[in-house]
Design a protein around this motif. Structure first.
Motif, PDB file in Angstrom:
ATOM      1  N   LEU A  35      69.679  73.500  83.273  1.00 52.14           N
ATOM      2  CA  LEU A  35      70.616  72.451  82.880  1.00 52.14           C
ATOM      3  C   LEU A  35      70.049  71.111  83.318  1.00 52.14           C
ATOM      4  CD1 LEU A  35      73.409  71.629  81.726  1.00 52.14           C
ATOM      5  CD2 LEU A  35      74.293  71.794  84.082  1.00 52.14           C
ATOM      6  N   SER A  36      69.979  70.154  82.380  1.00 48.71           N
ATOM      7  CA  SER A  36      69.431  68.833  82.700  1.00 48.71           C
ATOM      8  C   SER A  36      70.222  67.749  81.990  1.00 48.71           C
ATOM      9  CB  SER A  36      67.955  68.747  82.288  1.00 48.71           C
ATOM     10  OG  SER A  36      67.818  68.858  80.877  1.00 48.71           O
ATOM     11  N   LEU A  37      70.180  66.562  82.554  1.00 50.44           N
ATOM     12  CA  LEU A  37      70.816  65.387  81.971  1.00 50.44           C
ATOM     13  C   LEU A  37      69.825  64.233  82.028  1.00 50.44           C
ATOM     14  CD1 LEU A  37      73.300  63.863  80.835  1.00 50.44           C
ATOM     15  CD2 LEU A  37      73.919  63.350  83.224  1.00 50.44           C
ATOM     16  N   THR A  38      69.506  63.670  80.865  1.00 51.97           N
ATOM     17  CA  THR A  38      68.601  62.521  80.788  1.00 51.97           C
ATOM     18  C   THR A  38      69.385  61.271  80.454  1.00 51.97           C
ATOM     19  OG1 THR A  38      66.731  63.896  80.091  1.00 51.97           O
ATOM     20  CG2 THR A  38      66.598  61.540  79.625  1.00 51.97           C
ATOM     21  N   ALA A  39      69.215  60.233  81.262  1.00 51.44           N
ATOM     22  CA  ALA A  39      69.823  58.929  81.002  1.00 51.44           C
ATOM     23  C   ALA A  39      68.725  57.986  80.514  1.00 51.44           C
ATOM     24  CB  ALA A  39      70.481  58.377  82.258  1.00 51.44           C
ATOM     25  N   ARG A  40      68.995  57.297  79.415  1.00 52.21           N
ATOM     26  CA  ARG A  40      67.991  56.404  78.816  1.00 52.21           C
ATOM     27  C   ARG A  40      68.638  55.068  78.501  1.00 52.21           C
ATOM     28  NH1 ARG A  40      63.229  56.268  75.653  1.00 52.21           N
ATOM     29  NH2 ARG A  40      63.368  55.035  73.759  1.00 52.21           N
ATOM     30  N   ASN A  41      68.060  54.003  79.021  1.00 49.81           N
ATOM     31  CA  ASN A  41      68.515  52.647  78.732  1.00 49.81           C
ATOM     32  C   ASN A  41      67.478  51.982  77.841  1.00 49.81           C
ATOM     33  OD1 ASN A  41      68.746  49.551  79.415  1.00 49.81           O
ATOM     34  ND2 ASN A  41      70.671  50.492  80.082  1.00 49.81           N
ATOM     35  N   SER A  62      71.453  49.368  74.709  1.00 50.09           N
ATOM     36  CA  SER A  62      72.330  50.535  74.736  1.00 50.09           C
ATOM     37  C   SER A  62      71.965  51.466  75.880  1.00 50.09           C
ATOM     38  CB  SER A  62      72.263  51.290  73.402  1.00 50.09           C
ATOM     39  OG  SER A  62      70.944  51.765  73.159  1.00 50.09           O
ATOM     40  N   GLN A  63      72.928  52.301  76.233  1.00 44.65           N
ATOM     41  CA  GLN A  63      72.739  53.325  77.256  1.00 44.65           C
ATOM     42  C   GLN A  63      73.050  54.676  76.641  1.00 44.65           C
ATOM     43  OE1 GLN A  63      71.712  53.192  80.684  1.00 44.65           O
ATOM     44  NE2 GLN A  63      71.606  55.387  80.245  1.00 44.65           N
ATOM     45  N   GLY A  64      72.128  55.618  76.778  1.00 52.00           N
ATOM     46  CA  GLY A  64      72.314  56.935  76.192  1.00 52.00           C
ATOM     47  C   GLY A  64      72.215  58.039  77.220  1.00 52.00           C
ATOM     48  N   PHE A  65      72.806  59.198  76.882  1.00 57.64           N
ATOM     49  CA  PHE A  65      72.776  60.369  77.740  1.00 57.64           C
ATOM     50  C   PHE A  65      72.499  61.598  76.877  1.00 57.64           C
ATOM     51  CE2 PHE A  65      75.578  57.284  79.684  1.00 57.64           C
ATOM     52  CZ  PHE A  65      75.123  57.234  80.988  1.00 57.64           C
ATOM     53  N   ASP A  66      71.662  62.481  77.380  1.00 52.72           N
ATOM     54  CA  ASP A  66      71.289  63.697  76.655  1.00 52.72           C
ATOM     55  C   ASP A  66      71.442  64.881  77.608  1.00 52.72           C
ATOM     56  OD1 ASP A  66      70.272  65.685  75.082  1.00 52.72           O
ATOM     57  OD2 ASP A  66      68.306  64.763  74.771  1.00 52.72           O
ATOM     58  N   VAL A  84      72.665  74.883  74.366  1.00 50.07           N
ATOM     59  CA  VAL A  84      73.739  73.953  74.006  1.00 50.07           C
ATOM     60  C   VAL A  84      73.278  72.537  74.332  1.00 50.07           C
ATOM     61  CG1 VAL A  84      76.150  73.304  74.372  1.00 50.07           C
ATOM     62  CG2 VAL A  84      75.477  75.712  74.497  1.00 50.07           C
ATOM     63  N   ASP A  85      73.574  71.589  73.449  1.00 49.67           N
ATOM     64  CA  ASP A  85      73.147  70.209  73.667  1.00 49.67           C
ATOM     65  C   ASP A  85      74.273  69.241  73.330  1.00 49.67           C
ATOM     66  OD1 ASP A  85      72.600  68.919  70.741  1.00 49.67           O
ATOM     67  OD2 ASP A  85      72.056  71.042  70.739  1.00 49.67           O
ATOM     68  N   GLY A  86      74.255  68.090  73.977  1.00 50.75           N
ATOM     69  CA  GLY A  86      75.206  67.025  73.687  1.00 50.75           C
ATOM     70  C   GLY A  86      74.580  65.678  73.974  1.00 50.75           C
ATOM     71  N   GLN A  87      74.772  64.730  73.069  1.00 54.89           N
ATOM     72  CA  GLN A  87      74.226  63.383  73.243  1.00 54.89           C
ATOM     73  C   GLN A  87      75.334  62.346  73.069  1.00 54.89           C
ATOM     74  OE1 GLN A  87      72.624  65.309  70.500  1.00 54.89           O
ATOM     75  NE2 GLN A  87      71.574  66.378  72.157  1.00 54.89           N
ATOM     76  N   TYR A  88      75.220  61.285  73.851  1.00 53.61           N
ATOM     77  CA  TYR A  88      76.203  60.195  73.778  1.00 53.61           C
ATOM     78  C   TYR A  88      75.492  58.879  74.071  1.00 53.61           C
ATOM     79  CZ  TYR A  88      80.042  57.081  75.100  1.00 53.61           C
ATOM     80  OH  TYR A  88      80.907  56.016  75.191  1.00 53.61           O
ATOM     81  N   ALA A  89      75.850  57.822  73.335  1.00 58.29           N
ATOM     82  CA  ALA A  89      75.274  56.500  73.570  1.00 58.29           C
ATOM     83  C   ALA A  89      76.359  55.449  73.419  1.00 58.29           C
ATOM     84  CB  ALA A  89      74.131  56.218  72.598  1.00 58.29           C
ATOM     85  N   VAL A  90      76.290  54.431  74.258  1.00 57.65           N
ATOM     86  CA  VAL A  90      77.248  53.339  74.215  1.00 57.65           C
ATOM     87  C   VAL A  90      76.494  52.029  74.009  1.00 57.65           C
ATOM     88  CG1 VAL A  90      77.219  53.146  76.742  1.00 57.65           C
ATOM     89  CG2 VAL A  90      79.131  52.178  75.441  1.00 57.65           C
ATOM     90  N   ARG A  91      77.031  51.193  73.159  1.00 55.87           N
ATOM     91  CA  ARG A  91      76.428  49.883  72.902  1.00 55.87           C
ATOM     92  C   ARG A  91      76.788  48.931  74.040  1.00 55.87           C
ATOM     93  NH1 ARG A  91      79.374  46.311  68.629  1.00 55.87           N
ATOM     94  NH2 ARG A  91      80.579  45.930  70.516  1.00 55.87           N
ATOM     95  N   LEU A  92      75.783  48.280  74.597  1.00 50.89           N
ATOM     96  CA  LEU A  92      76.015  47.253  75.602  1.00 50.89           C
ATOM     97  C   LEU A  92      75.967  45.866  74.990  1.00 50.89           C
ATOM     98  CD1 LEU A  92      73.828  48.775  78.475  1.00 50.89           C
ATOM     99  CD2 LEU A  92      76.287  49.053  78.086  1.00 50.89           C
ATOM    100  N   ASP A  93      75.125  45.719  73.970  1.00 46.84           N
ATOM    101  CA  ASP A  93      75.033  44.455  73.232  1.00 46.84           C
ATOM    102  C   ASP A  93      74.305  44.751  71.925  1.00 46.84           C
ATOM    103  OD1 ASP A  93      75.266  41.776  72.624  1.00 46.84           O
ATOM    104  OD2 ASP A  93      73.405  41.214  73.652  1.00 46.84           O
TER     105      ASP A  93
END
Length: 415
Positions: A35-41, A62-66, A84-93
């Protein structure tokens, strides 16, 4: 929230796995899981430098998570597992549409956030493996796109077999893809055409054979139904020149033509390419040449999915009708100078003889890339990476721009 349709796929695959085998065979599924979580800015800024551009600049922050769960396999003759996989990203600007985040052309607004989730059922017997569900391919007929915030993810069924020594057989079908700036899986269509001109799926098959330990040949065939057919043949060779010098040579050929109803129009494209890279003591020097023949350009998949088997593919595709392109590159791994984790790549690509249509003068274009990467090697931040890229583009009959990308990423590995 993650897509409900993908969540249903996860539960469906998990239910099938639970019904098929008693709990006793699950020991290796859990013990060998990860199990791993990658954070990408990601920060991207593109400034247009040609006279009177429609938009002076576009870009986003943006900031993303995988999140990735990869199971082991059941202890059965036909071994089974579930990823199983899940990705999420939020706009910062954000300002404008740079192809990184979901964008509404009607409201001219970028989405505040977006997400997706899915699963992959995998089955293995001997040296043959079948995966059904989410997939990130690296094949001549379909490839992943990790260049922006969230990756391109295909959905389909892929069978890979290594039963014969030195031979890898791959075949399957992709029926949809979620591109780098979308939450939804879409059917395939040709880039630049309407999404109503879509295909029921991409069928493919191919083989890679190692003729020698340093020489391999590849052939693939793919058909995107009612859009195009594609043949690919390639050869890779790595040679030892002595005194610490190594030479890597690649030759590639694509043949593309329309299929069935030819939704999206005529496809008449053939490409030849050759590349060579010489490496020694951290240094890399390379050259590549590519030639497009036929009445049309290379048939790109919707979402501007890249084609890494074309050596001059970069920020620009260099895959227009009639285009000739050449490139020169230099890279250096600073580990050779006592600075492990730091690498540098520079590249210049020039394209000419672009066929713009009857009665129009041929065009030309160029791109210069500088890419630096640093990965922290030790301490509490070990594995934290920094990527910087500068792209300078000039097009005779298009937009000129300077683009800067800065990305930082870190992966937590829970087990």
């Amino acid at each position: 929230m993650f897509q409900s349709r993908s969540s249903l796929h996860v539960m469906k695959y998990a239910s099938l796995l639970g019904l098929a085998f008693p709990w006793a065979v699950y020991a290796d599924v859990i013990d060998d899981s990860h199990l791993s979580l990658t954070a990408r800015n990601l920060y991207l800024n593109r400034n247009f430098t040609n006279k009177d551009p429609a938009f002076p600049k576009i870009g986003n922050w943006s900031q993303g998570f995988d999140l990735q769960f990869k199971s082991g396999y059941t202890d059965t003759p036909l071994a089974v597992g579930l990823d199983v996989d899940g990705q999420y990203a939020v706009r910062l600007d954000a300002h404008g549409n740079d192809g990184s985040l979901p964008y509404n052309p009607v409201t001219e607004k970028t989405a505040n956030d977006y997400s997706r989730a899915g699963a992959t059922l995998k089955m293995r017997y001997s040296k043959t493996e079948l995966k059904v569900g989410d997939y990130k391919p690296f094949l001549p007929v379909a490839s992943n796109d990790p260049s922006r915030q969230l990756d391109t993810i295909y959905q389909g069924a892929v069978l890979e077999s290594r039963e014969v020594e030195n031979l890898t057989l791959t075949g399957g079908r992709f029926w949809s893809a979620v591109t780098r700036q979308s939450s939804d899986h879409e059917q395939f269509y040709r880039n630049g055409t309407l999404d109503s001109d879509d295909s029921m799926g991409l069928d493919f098959g191919g083989a890679t054979y190692a003729l020698r330990p340093n020489l391999e040949a590849t052939y693939f065939y793919g058909v995107m139904h009612d859009i195009y057919r594609q043949h690919y043949a390639g050869v890779k060779h790595t040679g030892d020149l002595g005194a610490g010098y190594k030479l890597k040579t690649e030759l590639g050929y694509f043949n593309n033509s329309e299929d069935g109803d030819a939704r999206g129009g005529e496809v008449d494209n053939r490409s030849y390419s050759a590349s060579m890279i010489v490496s020694h003591s951290g240094h890399q020097f390379g050259v590549a040449y590519e030639r497009m023949l036929g009445e049309t350009g290379y048939p790109n998949i919707n979402g501007y999915i890249p084609q890494p088997f074309l050596p001059n593919f970069a920020g620009l595709g260099f895959w227009n009708a009639g285009e000739r392109s050449w490139s020169v590159r230099y890279g250096y791994d600073f580990a050779a100078a006592g600075l492990p984790g730091l690498t540098l790549l520079t590249r210049y690509i020039k394209g000419t003889d672009i066929d713009r249509g009857q009665g129009l003068a041929d065009g030309r274009e160029s791109e210069r890339d500088i890419w630096a990467t640093y990965v922290v090697q030790s301490g509490p931040l070990q594995g934290l990476s920094f990527d910087f890229k500068n792209i300078h583009v000039q097009q005779q009959y298009g937009n000129d721009y300077d683009e800067f990308r800065l990305a930082t990423s870190y992966t937590w590995r829970f087990w």
